[in-house]
Write a protein that holds these residues in place. Structure first.
Motif, mmCIF file in Angstrom:
data_model
loop_
_atom_site.group_PDB
_atom_site.id
_atom_site.type_symbol
_atom_site.label_atom_id
_atom_site.label_comp_id
_atom_site.label_asym_id
_atom_site.label_seq_id
_atom_site.Cartn_x
_atom_site.Cartn_y
_atom_site.Cartn_z
ATOM 1 N N ARG A 560 0.845 -1.187 0.000
ATOM 2 C CA ARG A 560 0.000 0.000 0.000
ATOM 3 C C ARG A 560 0.886 1.245 0.000
ATOM 4 N N THR A 561 0.505 2.227 -0.821
ATOM 5 C CA THR A 561 1.256 3.479 -0.908
ATOM 6 C C THR A 561 0.291 4.660 -0.818
ATOM 7 N N ALA A 562 0.843 5.856 -0.620
ATOM 8 C CA ALA A 562 0.012 7.058 -0.570
ATOM 9 C C ALA A 562 -0.505 7.436 -1.952
ATOM 10 N N GLU A 563 0.240 7.078 -2.981
ATOM 11 C CA GLU A 563 -0.102 7.421 -4.361
ATOM 12 C C GLU A 563 -0.657 6.193 -5.070
ATOM 13 N N ASN A 564 -1.480 6.399 -6.079
ATOM 14 C CA ASN A 564 -1.979 5.271 -6.861
ATOM 15 C C ASN A 564 -0.833 4.510 -7.511
ATOM 16 N N LEU A 565 -0.993 3.196 -7.575
ATOM 17 C CA LEU A 565 0.006 2.343 -8.195
ATOM 18 C C LEU A 565 -0.247 2.210 -9.688
ATOM 19 N N ARG A 566 0.840 2.231 -10.427
ATOM 20 C CA ARG A 566 0.783 1.898 -11.852
ATOM 21 C C ARG A 566 0.970 0.391 -12.005
ATOM 22 N N THR A 567 2.000 -0.177 -11.373
ATOM 23 C CA THR A 567 2.255 -1.617 -11.450
ATOM 24 C C THR A 567 2.730 -2.139 -10.109
ATOM 25 N N LEU A 568 2.466 -3.404 -9.879
ATOM 26 C CA LEU A 568 3.034 -4.164 -8.766
ATOM 27 C C LEU A 568 3.473 -5.495 -9.353
ATOM 28 N N GLU A 569 4.785 -5.734 -9.364
ATOM 29 C CA GLU A 569 5.346 -6.879 -10.078
ATOM 30 C C GLU A 569 6.287 -7.672 -9.190
ATOM 31 N N VAL A 570 6.369 -8.960 -9.480
ATOM 32 C CA VAL A 570 7.414 -9.798 -8.907
ATOM 33 C C VAL A 570 8.418 -10.094 -10.008
ATOM 34 N N LEU A 571 9.694 -9.860 -9.699
ATOM 35 C CA LEU A 571 10.777 -10.106 -10.644
ATOM 36 C C LEU A 571 11.542 -11.345 -10.215
ATOM 37 N N ASN A 572 12.088 -12.037 -11.202
ATOM 38 C CA ASN A 572 12.982 -13.167 -10.960
ATOM 39 C C ASN A 572 14.291 -12.848 -11.669
#
Length: 1006
Positions: A560-572
């Protein structure tokens, strides 16, 4: 060189060469008085004399300041104008699985909009305003240039306060063969109101070499055209390359260039000024050292002492007043496909080039390039670069225009305007470069205490550097180059910054990217540049990644952030593996996801085919949006889809989704006209094997794979919180998972990396070249982390060879058609008209499969880094009738030689070469390859010796090389002659039943 003892000169030259990789010899130093006047050389020396290895890791430290010298001339337009050269990439496109960076503000929803391209371009134009750049520069792509001009004209009132202009860049490589196209380009440019003008004439930059004679001929021809006329100013090249070697020769000998040589250079400048309306400066050269594999840009002393003064003097002559100066500026060149790299070294390369260009007060500076994904030269905000170059360019432009520095809009001024840069990946022995950069922004001057710490993936402390004093009113950078050979047991190194202000308050900054460590090979030389003001600090962050008994991994994330999210990703390991998606499009519990890739040899076919999935309902197919390719659904019914496809050397890709309940029985059927044909594939087999491939005809192939990674970006989340739960296959044997969030404004959060599976068991000694120490050192490392590529022979996966280590190293039967792969753009005209296939045929003998090569066009393509640049063991079992000069193995990309090459001579001798820098060391082994029976060829290399074997006989040579650049390889095929591969060398004719590469050497006798 005043006040410097003569016996210091060799020492200074040695330090400059070995520590800072400047191509300096003692004899050059009398030519570098300008360096000493600016204080730059003393700064370099002070940095390099800082103690190395003061801590648990060996490192070198230096500090750089930017020295600005007043311009020596007044630009013709009253000031310097700045442009960013545009390339054919867009915010809506997919960059995953092929390129290693992407635009920071990627938005796939633009694909579905009628005005998507227009809206994407408008967003990019608005970004320029924060930089202070005057506009874009357009090279080539005439239709795209026209479209951009049309968009700008449509929104003229919106951009009028900004003063947007658009610089045309003439693609000189079209002259003289395609004068008509070049003429059209000039015609558009001189009539476009957005073209910058000096004295009423459109200024036209140039890309591609042209002689004074060619430029003069072209200009006269265009000016005589009534639709163009004398309405443009065209740039030519600064004379450079033809004089470069002679300048270097005089410098190496400690000699001042003789008057006649300088007169010749002056005459060459005059010749170009007579032919063109301006010169494009060469402010740098590319340097390499005997230690580091990563080249860098350096300023040569003769640029400052001779070239630039002569050019400025000539421009001051009455007959040349009004002539223009321009420059291209790059921050790096990182090409993971070709393996050719000029490193970023934090932001040092860019600052160096900018400082040098400003000495000339040029009329135009063109940032090369705005959005180039192949070469990672982008100045556009990207995920890896964040807004670093926007901040730096904004500072430089305001300083040059006499305006005070200012923060970026939306900056939190309580956070210092610092940038931390670090490598994304390093192989053992390479140096990791860390840079702490301060960019003045007009806020109250202060002295900060800044300290860099390095931690492992579990948070353990690896290194604590001394605290540094940073003066916020100065553009300054502190760099550390850290040795990696003592980090063999680490999967990741994570930086952390502690910043103490004037009041003694310390803030700890985390959320930076990590550096992944590889034992034997690296092709990812990109750095991550992260401004502290562009860090996202979440109010809630939960992230877990655990290994499952079946080899999969369970991922759980909530942020959760104060600003709207553009993406939330998991990287390998820096590749996107999964993402939070409001549409839940790629839920693998509900559907099987297949990625298909069409490539073609030297053929551009545009046609429409039919996709059907037999024994299944509710299936979907669509393009994945990959840049440059095209596989677009034009019509869809419940039973079939019509797909318009480009078959060419770029990848045309599609995503196929099939409900899980149908996956076991589903059959994908593709039916294309124009000789491509009708083909069927079992979905169950693709899911079980992971990959399948087929040659659809003699030129076109299709590779199908289970989607073990994210295949396209989801739409922006547009909310302040995101959740992600998934069970993932990992294409990496030892995955390193990281959670990454990007907000609407482009702020980035990166979690601490998680390593859920770790090596255990036996260890072995790996010789690595230490760039820090300049010699080979032994490293103890877990055996199961060293790539062991035993290629699996059998027809069950079609036109490919799998391996048991990692699917990245799988090989293609034929193939290698894509950009800078071995057979990229190879003219089919070089082959006999009746060639049948690039893929060798499967055969069986005594119950075992082998490959049969026809000696005409068959080969096997191996990916980049399958053969490492360090120690290796290569083993091949083959059978051949011999008695012909034929290629066996080549490490190369199209016309770029890599490392090892093996050829069978006409009298059946094994002939070899291995790269030493840019040339090939030949080896006449004297070993005979038997005819018409199975034999084993083996090559061992350990950084000290190279051993060639044919069956029981062998020949060993003392030899040291770290290779040249990372390249792909091919068995049995060839293109451009190089080294032992001549114009008469043929494709391999015979059989192959074993091929293996291990990234370490077997013990060799001394």
């Amino acid at each position: 060189m005043k006040n410097i003892p003569p016996d210091w000169l060799p020492k200074i030259a040695h330090v400059c060469r070995e520590v800072f990789r400047l191509p300096v010899r003692p004899g050059w130093l009398p030519m570098t008085a300008g360096w000493l006047r600016s204080g730059l050389l003393w700064l370099l020396l002070a940095g390099c004399l800082s103690p190395a290895g003061a801590g648990s890791l060996a490192y070198r430290r230096d500090v750089q300041y930017s020295f600005y010298e007043p311009p020596a001339r007044t630009p013709a337009g009253g000031r310097t104008f700045f442009y960013a050269q545009w390339e054919p990439y867009e915010l809506m496109q997919n960059f995953m699985g092929y390129w290693i960076d992407r635009p920071l503000l990627t938005d796939v929803t633009l694909r579905g909009r009628e005005d998507g391209r227009e809206e994407g371009y408008l967003r990019e134009v608005k970004l320029l305003q924060n930089y202070g750049i005057d506009g874009f520069a357009s090279l080539d792509y005439l239709d795209a240039y026209r479209n951009k001009l049309a968009i700008e004209a449509k929104h003229r009132e919106e951009f009028e306060p900004y003063g947007l202009t658009h610089l045309p860049v003439a693609p000189m490589y079209y002259y003289p063969d395609d004068y008509a196209l070049l003429r059209e380009y000039f015609k558009v440019a001189v009539n476009a109101p957005q073209s910058p003008r000096i004295g009423g004439k459109a200024v036209i930059f140039r890309y591609g070499a042209a002689t004074p004679k060619e430029l003069k001929e072209l200009s006269e021809r265009l000016k005589s055209d009534p639709e163009i006329g004398d309405r443009f100013l065209l740039f030519g090249d600064m004379p450079f390359y033809e004089f470069h070697a002679d300048f270097a020769r005089y410098a190496a000998a400690g000699q001042t260039p003789p008057p006649e040589f300088l007169t010749a250079y002056r005459n060459a400048v005059r010749e170009m000024l007579d032919a063109a309306d301006g010169l494009i400066l060469q402010v740098k050269d590319i340097a390499s050292s005997s230690r580091e594999m990563l080249d860098e840009a350096v300023v040569l002393p003769w640029y400052r002492d001779y070239m630039l003064p002569i050019i400025l003097a000539e421009l001051d002559r009455p007959e040349y007043r009004g002539k223009l100066l321009g420059a291209y500026l790059q921050h790096a060149y990182i090409n993971p496909m070709s393996g050719n790299n000029v490193g970023e070294y934090g932001t040092r390369q860019f600052r160096l080039c900018f400082d040098e260009a400003l000495r000339a007060a040029p009329d135009l500076l063109v940032f090369f390039e705005w959005n180039e994904a192949n070469e990672n030269t982008s100045f556009q905000p990207t995920v890896a670069n964040s807004y670093t170059y926007a901040r730096l360019i904004r500072y430089y432009i305001r300083r040059l225009r006499g305006e005070p520095p200012s923060p970026m809009p939306g900056d939190d001024l309580a956070v210092p305007n610092l940038v931390l840069s670090s490598r994304q990946r390093a192989r053992l022995g390479e140096l990791i470069n860390y840079e702490i950069l301060n960019i003045p922004d007009g806020t109250a001057a202060a002295s900060l205490q800044v300290q860099l710490l390095l931690r492992d993936a579990d948070g353990g402390l690896l290194m604590e550097f001394p605290a540094e004093t940073v003066e916020t009113a100065k553009l300054m950078a502190i760099s550390y180059r850290v040795a990696t050979e003592t980090l063999a047991g680490q999967a990741a190194v994570v930086p952390e910054l502690h910043v103490t202000d004037n009041a003694g308050q310390t803030t700890v900054y985390t959320g930076f990217d990590y550096t992944e460590l590889r034992p034997t090979e690296n092709w990812r030389y990109k750095e991550t540049h992260q401004p502290l003001r562009d860090l996202c600090v979440p109010s809630q962050n939960d992230f877990e990644a655990t290994a499952n008994p079946d080899g999969t991994f369970t991922i759980g994330a909530h942020l959760r952030t104060a600003e709207n999210l553009r993406t939330l990703e998991v990287l390998n390991r820096h590749e996107e593996a999964a993402a939070a998606d409001s549409a839940d499009e790629f839920n693998q519990d509900r559907c099987a996801v297949i990625l298909g890739t069409f490539t073609s040899m030297d053929l551009l076919l545009k046609t429409t085919g039919t996709f059907r999935v037999l024994n299944a309902k509710d299936w979907e197919v669509r393009s994945d949006g990959l840049a440059h390719g095209l596989c677009e659904v034009t019509a869809k019914t419940p039973d079939e889809a019509r797909v318009y496809t480009y078959f060419w050397w770029m990848r045309s890709t599609f995503i196929l989704k099939i409900p899980r309940q149908y996956a076991d029985r589903a059959i994908l059927e593709l039916d294309y006209p124009d000789g491509v044909g009708c083909h069927r594939f079992s979905i169950r087999e693709i899911l079980e094997q992971g990959k399948l491939a087929k040659s659809l005809n003699r030129n076109i192939r299709l590779d199908l794979e289970r989607a073990d990674r994210l295949v396209d970006y989801p739409a922006p989340l547009n909310r302040p919180d995101g959740r992600l739960d998934a069970v993932l296959h990992s294409p990496e044997r030892f995955p390193v998972f990281q959670l990454r969030a990007i907000t609407d404004s482009g702020k980035i959060y990166r979690s601490r990396p998680i390593v859920p599976r770790r090596p255990a068991g036996a260890v072995e000694t790996l010789p690595v070249f230490s760039e820090f120490h300049g010699k080979v050192v032994p490293v103890e490392i877990a055996s199961e982390t060293i790539p062991q590529l035993d290629y699996q022979f059998g027809p069950n996966r079609g036109a490919m060879l799998g391996n048991a280590f990692e699917p990245f190293y799988d090989a293609q039967l034929g193939g290698g058609f894509s950009y800078l792969e071995p057979m990229h753009k190879t003219p089919v005209s070089l082959l006999p008209a009746d060639y049948r296939s690039f893929a060798p045929a499967w055969r069986e003998e005594d119950g075992a499969a082998y490959l049969s090569f026809d000696g005409v066009s068959n080969y096997v393509n191996f990916p980049r880094a399958a053969l490492p640049r360090g120690p290796f063991t290569l083993e091949i079992e083959l059978r051949t009738p011999g008695d012909r000069e034929q290629v066996l193995f080549r490490n190369f990309a199209y016309d770029f030689a890599g490392t090892l090459q093996l050829v069978q001579s006409r009298d059946n001798e094994l002939i070899a070469s291995y790269a030493v820098g840019t040339w090939n060391q030949p080896f006449a082994t004297g070993l005979t390859i038997p005819r018409n029976r199975w034999s084993r060829i083996k090559v061992n290399y350990d950084h000290q010796q190279i051993k060639f074997s044919v069956d029981e006989k062998s020949k060993t040579f003392p030899f040291f090389s770290r290779g040249y650049t990372v390249k792909p390889s091919a068995f049995g095929g060839t293109t451009v002659p190089n080294g032992p591969v001549g114009a008469a060398t043929q494709y391999f004719k015979g059989d192959l039943r074993k091929f293996s590469i291990r990234h370490n050497s077997e013990p060799l006798e001394n």
